[in-house]
Design a protein around this motif. Structure first.
Motif, PDB file in Angstrom:
ATOM      1  N   TYR A  71     100.383   0.582  78.873  1.00 29.02           N
ATOM      2  CA  TYR A  71     100.164   1.773  78.054  1.00 29.02           C
ATOM      3  C   TYR A  71      98.740   1.846  77.492  1.00 29.02           C
ATOM      4  CZ  TYR A  71     105.253   2.100  78.084  1.00 29.02           C
ATOM      5  OH  TYR A  71     106.561   2.193  78.481  1.00 29.02           O
ATOM      6  N   GLY A  72      98.341   3.063  77.207  1.00 33.14           N
ATOM      7  CA  GLY A  72      97.161   3.341  76.400  1.00 33.14           C
ATOM      8  C   GLY A  72      97.621   4.262  75.288  1.00 33.14           C
ATOM      9  N   SER A  73      96.701   4.823  74.547  1.00 33.05           N
ATOM     10  CA  SER A  73      97.065   5.763  73.488  1.00 33.05           C
ATOM     11  C   SER A  73      95.878   6.685  73.222  1.00 33.05           C
ATOM     12  CB  SER A  73      97.453   5.017  72.203  1.00 33.05           C
ATOM     13  OG  SER A  73      96.357   4.273  71.711  1.00 33.05           O
ATOM     14  N   PHE A  74      96.095   7.699  72.397  1.00 28.88           N
ATOM     15  CA  PHE A  74      94.985   8.591  72.043  1.00 28.88           C
ATOM     16  C   PHE A  74      95.095   8.985  70.580  1.00 28.88           C
ATOM     17  CE2 PHE A  74      98.291  11.677  72.739  1.00 28.88           C
ATOM     18  CZ  PHE A  74      97.957  12.787  71.967  1.00 28.88           C
ATOM     19  N   SER A  75      93.999   9.448  70.039  1.00 30.28           N
ATOM     20  CA  SER A  75      93.977   9.995  68.687  1.00 30.28           C
ATOM     21  C   SER A  75      93.324  11.366  68.742  1.00 30.28           C
ATOM     22  CB  SER A  75      93.217   9.072  67.721  1.00 30.28           C
ATOM     23  OG  SER A  75      91.867   8.964  68.110  1.00 30.28           O
ATOM     24  N   ALA A  76      93.517  12.155  67.702  1.00 29.87           N
ATOM     25  CA  ALA A  76      92.945  13.499  67.653  1.00 29.87           C
ATOM     26  C   ALA A  76      92.514  13.818  66.233  1.00 29.87           C
ATOM     27  CB  ALA A  76      93.940  14.543  68.150  1.00 29.87           C
ATOM     28  N   GLU A  77      91.415  14.558  66.127  1.00 29.44           N
ATOM     29  CA  GLU A  77      90.886  14.999  64.837  1.00 29.44           C
ATOM     30  C   GLU A  77      90.565  16.484  64.931  1.00 29.44           C
ATOM     31  OE1 GLU A  77      86.911  14.455  61.986  1.00 29.44           O
ATOM     32  OE2 GLU A  77      87.080  13.395  63.902  1.00 29.44           O
ATOM     33  N   LEU A  78      90.963  17.230  63.906  1.00 25.47           N
ATOM     34  CA  LEU A  78      90.616  18.648  63.810  1.00 25.47           C
ATOM     35  C   LEU A  78      89.570  18.792  62.712  1.00 25.47           C
ATOM     36  CD1 LEU A  78      91.028  21.610  64.581  1.00 25.47           C
ATOM     37  CD2 LEU A  78      92.952  21.696  62.970  1.00 25.47           C
ATOM     38  N   LEU A  79      88.359  19.210  63.099  1.00 24.65           N
ATOM     39  CA  LEU A  79      87.265  19.315  62.142  1.00 24.65           C
ATOM     40  C   LEU A  79      87.588  20.329  61.050  1.00 24.65           C
ATOM     41  CD1 LEU A  79      84.150  19.305  64.509  1.00 24.65           C
ATOM     42  CD2 LEU A  79      85.256  17.374  63.379  1.00 24.65           C
ATOM     43  N   ALA A  80      87.111  20.032  59.843  1.00 22.85           N
ATOM     44  CA  ALA A  80      87.370  20.903  58.691  1.00 22.85           C
ATOM     45  C   ALA A  80      86.361  22.043  58.657  1.00 22.85           C
ATOM     46  CB  ALA A  80      87.304  20.088  57.405  1.00 22.85           C
ATOM     47  N   LEU A  81      86.380  22.851  59.712  1.00 19.89           N
ATOM     48  CA  LEU A  81      85.488  24.004  59.781  1.00 19.89           C
ATOM     49  C   LEU A  81      86.093  25.185  59.021  1.00 19.89           C
ATOM     50  CD1 LEU A  81      84.512  23.862  63.565  1.00 19.89           C
ATOM     51  CD2 LEU A  81      83.144  23.104  61.616  1.00 19.89           C
ATOM     52  N   PRO A  82      85.273  26.100  58.554  1.00 12.43           N
ATOM     53  CA  PRO A  82      85.803  27.301  57.898  1.00 12.43           C
ATOM     54  C   PRO A  82      86.733  28.058  58.846  1.00 12.43           C
ATOM     55  CG  PRO A  82      83.432  27.139  57.586  1.00 12.43           C
ATOM     56  CD  PRO A  82      83.792  26.088  58.576  1.00 12.43           C
ATOM     57  N   GLY A  83      87.897  28.434  58.354  1.00 15.35           N
ATOM     58  CA  GLY A  83      88.833  29.194  59.163  1.00 15.35           C
ATOM     59  C   GLY A  83      89.654  28.376  60.131  1.00 15.35           C
ATOM     60  N   ALA A  84      89.569  27.038  60.065  1.00 16.00           N
ATOM     61  CA  ALA A  84      90.386  26.200  60.948  1.00 16.00           C
ATOM     62  C   ALA A  84      91.852  26.341  60.572  1.00 16.00           C
ATOM     63  CB  ALA A  84      89.947  24.743  60.843  1.00 16.00           C
TER      64      ALA A  84
END
Length: 260
Positions: A38-51
């Motif tokens: 197995y492997g894995s992944f991570s995700a980030e959603l930038l705190a941009l205006p209107g996100a």
């Protein structure tokens, strides 16, 4: 008979030791199997205006939701089978509207990190590496006016000024300005500043002041402050959102930032 009795007494102890060794071997094997298969992944959603919040899918299965300025897959790995292509998709929360997707194939133990720049206001909808050509001792940034109309009405034209904060609490003008800082718009003037301490040990701290062009006075928040203190991450490009929080019925200047 005595010898036989002693042998009988030893048997349970030996059995217990063998059982512990077996359990330890299985546990160790399980950990090794994870790294092998197995492997894995991570995700980030930038705190941009209107996100806006996104639902995260692996193939056709929803696995989590992702809010602006947050991460998933760091504390609890999001597992993927090594060597098998997987489609990671991000959809508008609560809908089937696809925002972004990508297909990745991980190797054993690999942990790719996905960084998403998504903003309805800014018209950004893309994956980003977060890399930039900014010097490691500097920060380049844009300003976004997210101040509430209840604090500063739309008929007031404002300009922003960058000041250097001195150790004695005073502020020195830098000569850097942003004219006509319109609400809910990204000002096109990108600025680069030195954000790390200088070689002589002096610090580089900055504040932003907003001027009412009609009166020529700097605008104060409900607590009497006439400045906003952003955070600058060295070696990065940022979008700094000027905003205000409401406390006890009064507005307090604040700033959020997102690297991209």
């Amino acid at each position: 008979m005595l010898i036989q009795f002693i042998k009988m007494k030893k048997t349970p102890a030996l059995f217990a030791c063998a059982l512990l060794l077996f359990i330890f071997s299985c546990t160790k094997g399980k950990g090794t199997g994870y790294e092998t298969y197995y492997g894995s992944f991570s995700a980030e959603l930038l705190a941009l205006p209107g996100a806006a919040t996104l639902d995260v899918y692996v193939n056709d299965t929803k696995i989590d939701s992702l809010q602006a300025g947050k991460f998933i897959g760091i504390a609890s790995p999001l597992r993927l089978i090594a060597g098998v292509p997987a489609t990671i998709s991000f959809r508008k929360a609560g809908t089937d509207l696809l925002i972004l997707d990508t297909t990745i194939t991980v190797t054993p133990g690999e942990k790719p990190a996905l960084k998403i720049a998504y903003s309805l206001i800014l018209g950004i909808q893309d994956f980003t590496s977060g890399n930039s050509n900014v010097s490691t001792d500097s920060t380049s940034f844009f300003l976004f006016n997210g101040l509430p109309e209840a604090m500063i009405s739309d008929d007031i034209i404002i300009e922003a000024y960058l000041f250097k904060a001195n150790q004695d609490g005073s502020h020195s003008a830098t000569g850097i300005t942003w004219s006509n800082l319109e609400r809910n718009k990204l000002n096109p003037n990108m600025v680069t500043i030195r954000s790390l301490p200088n070689e002589d040990g002096t610090t580089n701290s900055y504040v932003i002041k907003l001027k009412n062009t009609a009166t020529g006075e700097f605008i104060r928040d409900g607590f009497g402050r006439d400045y906003i203190a952003p955070y600058f991450e060295a070696g990065s490009r940022e979008i700094i959102t000027l905003s205000a929080a409401q406390l006890f019925g009064l507005y307090l200047f604040q700033a959020q930032y997102a690297t991209y």
